[in-house]
Design a protein around this motif. Structure first.
Motif, PDB file in Angstrom:
ATOM      1  N   THR A  99       1.011  -1.192   0.056  1.00  0.00           N
ATOM      2  CA  THR A  99       0.151   0.020   0.217  1.00  0.00           C
ATOM      3  C   THR A  99       0.815   1.168   0.048  1.00  0.00           C
ATOM      4  OG1 THR A  99      -0.037   0.002   2.290  1.00  0.00           O
ATOM      5  CG2 THR A  99      -1.803  -1.035   1.475  1.00  0.00           C
ATOM      6  N   ASP A 100       0.190   2.458  -0.281  1.00  0.00           N
ATOM      7  CA  ASP A 100       0.927   3.535  -0.384  1.00  0.00           C
ATOM      8  C   ASP A 100       1.286   4.028   1.137  1.00  0.00           C
ATOM      9  OD1 ASP A 100       1.034   3.875  -2.992  1.00  0.00           O
ATOM     10  OD2 ASP A 100      -0.787   5.062  -3.086  1.00  0.00           O
ATOM     11  N   GLY A 101       2.303   4.799   1.306  1.00  0.00           N
ATOM     12  CA  GLY A 101       2.579   5.323   2.829  1.00  0.00           C
ATOM     13  C   GLY A 101       3.420   4.411   3.555  1.00  0.00           C
ATOM     14  N   ASN A 102       3.104   4.267   4.926  1.00  0.00           N
ATOM     15  CA  ASN A 102       3.943   3.213   5.983  1.00  0.00           C
ATOM     16  C   ASN A 102       2.983   1.773   5.565  1.00  0.00           C
ATOM     17  OD1 ASN A 102       5.113   5.795   7.152  1.00  0.00           O
ATOM     18  ND2 ASN A 102       3.157   5.977   8.231  1.00  0.00           N
ATOM     19  N   TRP A 103       3.952   0.990   5.310  1.00  0.00           N
ATOM     20  CA  TRP A 103       3.455  -0.370   5.038  1.00  0.00           C
ATOM     21  C   TRP A 103       4.537  -1.336   5.424  1.00  0.00           C
ATOM     22  CZ3 TRP A 103       5.082  -3.765   0.700  1.00  0.00           C
ATOM     23  CH2 TRP A 103       4.479  -5.307   1.066  1.00  0.00           C
ATOM     24  N   ILE A 104       4.071  -2.251   6.309  1.00  0.00           N
ATOM     25  CA  ILE A 104       4.800  -3.491   6.762  1.00  0.00           C
ATOM     26  C   ILE A 104       4.565  -4.754   6.254  1.00  0.00           C
ATOM     27  CG2 ILE A 104       5.936  -4.769   8.757  1.00  0.00           C
ATOM     28  CD1 ILE A 104       5.508  -2.346  10.315  1.00  0.00           C
ATOM     29  N   PRO A 105       5.119  -5.426   5.371  1.00  0.00           N
ATOM     30  CA  PRO A 105       4.586  -6.525   4.776  1.00  0.00           C
ATOM     31  C   PRO A 105       4.669  -7.980   5.605  1.00  0.00           C
ATOM     32  CG  PRO A 105       6.694  -5.580   3.589  1.00  0.00           C
ATOM     33  CD  PRO A 105       6.529  -4.968   4.826  1.00  0.00           C
ATOM     34  N   THR A 106       3.600  -8.640   5.484  1.00  0.00           N
ATOM     35  CA  THR A 106       3.466  -9.965   6.484  1.00  0.00           C
ATOM     36  C   THR A 106       3.930 -11.106   5.608  1.00  0.00           C
ATOM     37  OG1 THR A 106       1.092 -10.155   5.585  1.00  0.00           O
ATOM     38  CG2 THR A 106       1.344  -8.926   7.767  1.00  0.00           C
ATOM     39  N   GLY A 107       4.508 -10.714   4.207  1.00  0.00           N
ATOM     40  CA  GLY A 107       4.944 -12.014   3.475  1.00  0.00           C
ATOM     41  C   GLY A 107       3.821 -12.530   2.977  1.00  0.00           C
ATOM     42  N   GLN A 108       4.139 -13.759   2.103  1.00  0.00           N
ATOM     43  CA  GLN A 108       3.385 -14.328   1.498  1.00  0.00           C
ATOM     44  C   GLN A 108       2.526 -15.703   2.467  1.00  0.00           C
ATOM     45  OE1 GLN A 108       2.207 -13.354  -1.593  1.00  0.00           O
ATOM     46  NE2 GLN A 108       3.743 -11.963  -1.137  1.00  0.00           N
ATOM     47  N   GLY A 109       1.978 -14.944   3.556  1.00  0.00           N
ATOM     48  CA  GLY A 109       1.164 -15.930   4.440  1.00  0.00           C
ATOM     49  C   GLY A 109       0.023 -16.488   4.034  1.00  0.00           C
ATOM     50  N   HIS A 110      -0.306 -17.702   4.621  1.00  0.00           N
ATOM     51  CA  HIS A 110      -1.401 -18.421   4.356  1.00  0.00           C
ATOM     52  C   HIS A 110      -2.515 -18.132   5.465  1.00  0.00           C
ATOM     53  CE1 HIS A 110       0.221 -21.346   6.951  1.00  0.00           C
ATOM     54  NE2 HIS A 110       1.336 -21.240   6.077  1.00  0.00           N
ATOM     55  N   SER A 111      -3.698 -18.703   5.474  1.00  0.00           N
ATOM     56  CA  SER A 111      -4.600 -18.090   6.351  1.00  0.00           C
ATOM     57  C   SER A 111      -4.422 -18.681   7.696  1.00  0.00           C
ATOM     58  CB  SER A 111      -6.166 -18.700   5.858  1.00  0.00           C
ATOM     59  OG  SER A 111      -5.950 -20.182   5.793  1.00  0.00           O
ATOM     60  N   ASP A 112      -3.538 -19.724   7.786  1.00  0.00           N
ATOM     61  CA  ASP A 112      -3.510 -20.181   9.273  1.00  0.00           C
ATOM     62  C   ASP A 112      -2.002 -19.585   9.585  1.00  0.00           C
ATOM     63  OD1 ASP A 112      -1.902 -22.032   7.844  1.00  0.00           O
ATOM     64  OD2 ASP A 112      -2.332 -23.466   8.930  1.00  0.00           O
ATOM     65  N   ALA A 113      -1.198 -18.763   9.279  1.00  0.00           N
ATOM     66  CA  ALA A 113       0.010 -18.224   9.535  1.00  0.00           C
ATOM     67  C   ALA A 113      -0.558 -17.066  10.303  1.00  0.00           C
ATOM     68  CB  ALA A 113       0.972 -17.919   8.355  1.00  0.00           C
ATOM     69  N   THR A 114       0.210 -16.903  11.366  1.00  0.00           N
ATOM     70  CA  THR A 114       0.094 -15.790  12.224  1.00  0.00           C
ATOM     71  C   THR A 114       1.313 -14.956  12.669  1.00  0.00           C
ATOM     72  OG1 THR A 114       0.311 -17.024  14.186  1.00  0.00           O
ATOM     73  CG2 THR A 114      -1.966 -17.040  13.571  1.00  0.00           C
ATOM     74  N   PHE A 115       1.247 -13.879  13.100  1.00  0.00           N
ATOM     75  CA  PHE A 115       2.466 -12.800  13.511  1.00  0.00           C
ATOM     76  C   PHE A 115       2.096 -12.167  14.501  1.00  0.00           C
ATOM     77  CE2 PHE A 115      -0.434 -10.178  10.633  1.00  0.00           C
ATOM     78  CZ  PHE A 115      -0.290  -9.024  11.427  1.00  0.00           C
ATOM     79  N   THR A 116       3.161 -11.490  15.137  1.00  0.00           N
ATOM     80  CA  THR A 116       2.947 -10.587  16.124  1.00  0.00           C
ATOM     81  C   THR A 116       3.494  -9.154  15.929  1.00  0.00           C
ATOM     82  OG1 THR A 116       4.846 -11.170  17.436  1.00  0.00           O
ATOM     83  CG2 THR A 116       2.963 -12.216  17.994  1.00  0.00           C
ATOM     84  N   LEU A 117       2.826  -8.174  16.541  1.00  0.00           N
ATOM     85  CA  LEU A 117       3.860  -6.888  16.648  1.00  0.00           C
ATOM     86  C   LEU A 117       4.398  -6.507  17.660  1.00  0.00           C
ATOM     87  CD1 LEU A 117       0.902  -5.061  14.672  1.00  0.00           C
ATOM     88  CD2 LEU A 117       2.929  -5.790  13.581  1.00  0.00           C
ATOM     89  N   THR A 118       5.755  -6.044  17.781  1.00  0.00           N
ATOM     90  CA  THR A 118       6.168  -5.635  19.243  1.00  0.00           C
ATOM     91  C   THR A 118       6.461  -4.081  19.169  1.00  0.00           C
ATOM     92  OG1 THR A 118       7.414  -7.674  19.205  1.00  0.00           O
ATOM     93  CG2 THR A 118       8.409  -5.810  20.420  1.00  0.00           C
ATOM     94  N   LEU A 119       5.872  -3.409  20.238  1.00  0.00           N
ATOM     95  CA  LEU A 119       6.163  -2.071  20.403  1.00  0.00           C
ATOM     96  C   LEU A 119       7.090  -1.790  21.321  1.00  0.00           C
ATOM     97  CD1 LEU A 119       5.152   1.079  20.133  1.00  0.00           C
ATOM     98  CD2 LEU A 119       3.355   0.335  21.371  1.00  0.00           C
ATOM     99  N   ARG A 120       8.194  -1.154  20.984  1.00  0.00           N
ATOM    100  CA  ARG A 120       9.286  -0.740  21.999  1.00  0.00           C
ATOM    101  C   ARG A 120       9.042   0.632  22.357  1.00  0.00           C
ATOM    102  NH1 ARG A 120      11.300  -4.608  18.555  1.00  0.00           N
ATOM    103  NH2 ARG A 120      12.267  -6.422  19.530  1.00  0.00           N
ATOM    104  N   LEU A 121       9.176   0.829  23.780  1.00  0.00           N
ATOM    105  CA  LEU A 121       9.017   2.120  24.066  1.00  0.00           C
ATOM    106  C   LEU A 121      10.509   2.268  24.865  1.00  0.00           C
ATOM    107  CD1 LEU A 121       5.696   2.662  25.881  1.00  0.00           C
ATOM    108  CD2 LEU A 121       6.121   3.089  23.407  1.00  0.00           C
TER     109      LEU A 121
END
Length: 195
Positions: A147-169
């Motif tokens: 997508t335009d703008g800020n975009w982080i790719p999840t790769g070519q995942g399939h419907s049962d593939a999951t991911f996490t986001l980590t926010l560091r302060l």
């Protein structure tokens, strides 16, 4: 001889159960003092002297290299704002304002706790790299389609593939370090799924 074999079998079974339960506890998480802010969760013992051996093992497995909690607070989101698992075949909108810290970043990790390979080698955004909206907020799109703008790719995942986001302060303000559950953090909303 029979007694020795029974004793050996008992020790092997006990050892298997002990190692298995320890691995399950380390891999599943949730052993510390967890607090949340929306879909983001943190453990108050990570980076503190209160961390028990299981928490230290979880940090080692996830590769956080945890700093002292007064220096850095680590939040993880495995679910969106509606409580559904983050899936690699879905697109999400992460929106918010700068959290109360000197510097912050949001990074995507795959199920294996590693960065997700992508041709752009884009894995995260931070306070100094994210493009901002007119009101000073930011929007980061996360998903398989560019997508335009800020975009982080999840790769070519399939419907049962999951991911996490980590926010560091990094260097959170004093109130945030004292009460992480009171911080207003970015919202995570599911936009669409491929399947």
């Amino acid at each position: 001889m029979k007694l020795a074999l029974k004793l050996l079998a008992t020790v092997l079974v006990a050892l298997a159960f002990g190692v298995g339960s320890a691995l399950l506890a380390v891999r599943s998480g949730g052993l510390g003092k967890a607090v949340s802010s929306g879909p983001w969760e943190t453990d108050l013992t990570i980076g503190s002297a209160d961390a028990d051996p299981y928490i230290r093992a979880q940090v080692a497995v996830a590769g956080l290299l945890a700093l002292n909690r007064n220096e850095t607070i680590y939040f993880t989101a495995a679910r969106d704002g509606d409580g559904n698992r983050l899936r690699s075949d879905c697109s999400y909108k992460v929106e918010g304002y700068d959290p109360p810290a000197r510097w912050w970043s949001i990074t995507l990790y795959g199920e294996d706790h590693y960065l997700v390979s992508n041709p752009l080698q884009r894995y995260s955004y931070g306070g100094e790299t994210v493009a901002r909206n007119e009101d000073g907020s930011f929007t980061i799109m996360v998903g398989p389609e560019e997508t335009d703008g800020n975009w982080i790719p999840t790769g070519q995942g399939h419907s049962d593939a999951t991911f996490t986001l980590t926010l560091r302060l990094y260097n959170p303000d004093e109130n945030a370090a004292r009460k992480p559950s009171g911080i207003v953090l970015p919202q995570i909303a599911k936009e669409a799924c491929a399947s």
